[in-house]
Design an enzyme around this catalytic site. Structure first.
Site, short mmCIF file in Angstrom:
data_model
loop_
_atom_site.label_atom_id
_atom_site.label_comp_id
_atom_site.label_asym_id
_atom_site.label_seq_id
_atom_site.Cartn_x
_atom_site.Cartn_y
_atom_site.Cartn_z
N ILE A 196 0.83 -1.21 0.00
CA ILE A 196 0.00 0.00 0.00
C ILE A 196 0.86 1.25 0.00
CG2 ILE A 196 -1.78 1.27 1.25
CD1 ILE A 196 -2.65 -1.47 2.43
N GLY A 245 -4.07 2.49 8.11
CA GLY A 245 -3.50 1.22 8.55
C GLY A 245 -4.35 0.60 9.64
N ARG A 246 -4.00 0.87 10.88
CA ARG A 246 -4.77 0.41 12.03
C ARG A 246 -4.96 1.56 13.00
NH1 ARG A 246 -6.42 -2.98 9.32
NH2 ARG A 246 -6.38 -5.26 9.61
N ASP A 288 -9.37 6.64 8.38
CA ASP A 288 -10.26 5.56 7.93
C ASP A 288 -10.37 4.49 9.00
OD1 ASP A 288 -11.86 4.31 5.81
OD2 ASP A 288 -10.26 2.81 5.76
N GLU A 293 -12.82 1.63 17.54
CA GLU A 293 -13.53 1.62 16.26
C GLU A 293 -14.82 0.83 16.40
OE1 GLU A 293 -12.60 -0.29 11.98
OE2 GLU A 293 -11.05 1.12 12.67
N HIS A 352 -13.77 2.84 7.84
CA HIS A 352 -12.92 1.68 7.48
C HIS A 352 -13.32 1.12 6.11
CE1 HIS A 352 -10.27 -1.58 9.55
NE2 HIS A 352 -10.02 -1.51 8.25
N ALA A 386 -15.85 -4.06 -7.60
CA ALA A 386 -15.73 -5.32 -8.33
C ALA A 386 -14.27 -5.59 -8.69
CB ALA A 386 -16.59 -5.27 -9.59
#
Length: 314
Positions: free
Chosen positions: A138, A217-218, A242, A247, A266, A276
């Site tokens: 990423i 990431g986290r 995100d 969370e 997220h 897709a």
């Protein structure tokens, strides 16, 4: 006959790819089958114990932080979906960075109020320093997409080495030196013991005034309460999250009301029911690994539990 269980949603084209890879050498069961010797999809760690004859588990996600080596039955190998999500997450992060540079959240707020007020200050990426925490699939995808913006792109990873798209890549020991220089800090680190709380209060407050922070990431990487403080104390130009800790983000968090904070639930790497193209990448990788498994060849993306992600080969 050997049985492989597919536990995540499949379209007809994905079935065709998997059936081609199987080539009649195994039975594919679309759903949970605890008698299967291999699983492609997702399971909860506690479910793995029910698969007594499990030899291979291919997790379609890249993040493995909910699993430990002890969760996987003895003699079984685990692989993951790393390499599938780089493009979509990198594009999400780039969209957030540009939105904050150009202050689009501010102008969106004005639009909702039907106000035409050009008295504001924007910025650009040109000539800026972008620090990417995590130089894997990423992070590399983001670095390549940033090349056209004439900015300096630095990376941090456990094994510093030349990586396409980066001007330089450093080790974790250089974080305290590089973070205060960054105009943009983009985080794509996995959830491990080493990354939990990495951006604590002192580091957040050391960031450059006017900097942008993005995390896909986290959530455990960032001290959320300290981030709310740093937005004003530094001050940061803005942040895009995100992922959060906890969370989902509690409704009482002050981050919800901040104009210079972009919050997404997220979804930067969302796949099934979202994109897709990403679903196709998931099953192309799974089909290739299924073929390798049945042919007795080395599997792609074997998990390194000590590191917390796929094994890196020299």
């Amino acid at each position: 006959m050997r049985t492989v269980s597919i536990t995540t949603p499949v379209q007809d084209r994905h079935r065709a790819w998997l059936e081609t890879a199987a080539a009649g050498r195994c039975t594919l069961v679309y759903g949970r089958d605890t008698g299967a010797e291999a699983v492609i999809g997702d399971l909860e760690p506690r479910e793995l114990a029910d698969y007594k004859g499990l030899r291979w588990f291919h997790l379609v996600w890249a993040g493995i932080d909910k699993f430990t080596a002890a969760d996987v039955p003895a003699g079984a190998v685990m692989t993951n979906g790393s390499g599938v999500y780089g493009a979509m997450i990198a594009e999400h992060m780039l969209a957030c960075i540009l939105s904050l540079c150009r202050q689009l959240p501010h102008y969106a707020a004005l639009q909702r109020q039907r106000l035409w007020d050009p008295r504001w200050q924007e910025s650009t990426l040109e000539g800026k320093t972008v620090l990417i925490l995590g130089a894997g699939d990423i992070g590399s995808a983001l670095a390549r997409r940033l090349r056209g913006f004439d900015c300096r792109i630095l990376g941090i990873c456990r094994r510093p080495r030349p990586i396409e798209g980066f001007d330089a890549v450093y080790g974790p020991e250089d974080l305290d030196r590089l973070l205060p220089q960054a105009d943009v800090a983009a985080c794509v680190l996995p959830g491990t013991r080493e990354t939990a709380g990495l951006l604590h209060r002192e580091r957040l407050l050391s960031m450059k005034p006017g900097a942008i922070l993005v995390n896909c990431g986290r959530g455990s990487l960032i001290d959320t309460a300290a981030l709310a403080e740093a937005l004003d104390a530094v001050p940061l130009l803005g942040c895009a999250l995100d992922v959060t800790d906890p969370e989902p983000l509690p409704p009482e968090s002050p981050l919800w009301a901040r104009e210079n904070v972009i919050l997404t639930p997220h979804v930067s790497g969302a796949s099934f029911g979202h994109l897709a193209e990403t679903e196709d990448k998931i099953y192309r990788l799974a089909a290739e690994n299924l073929r390798r498994y049945l042919d007795g060849e080395p599997l792609l993306n074997q998990v390194d539990f000590a590191a917390g992600y796929r094994r890196i080969t020299p």
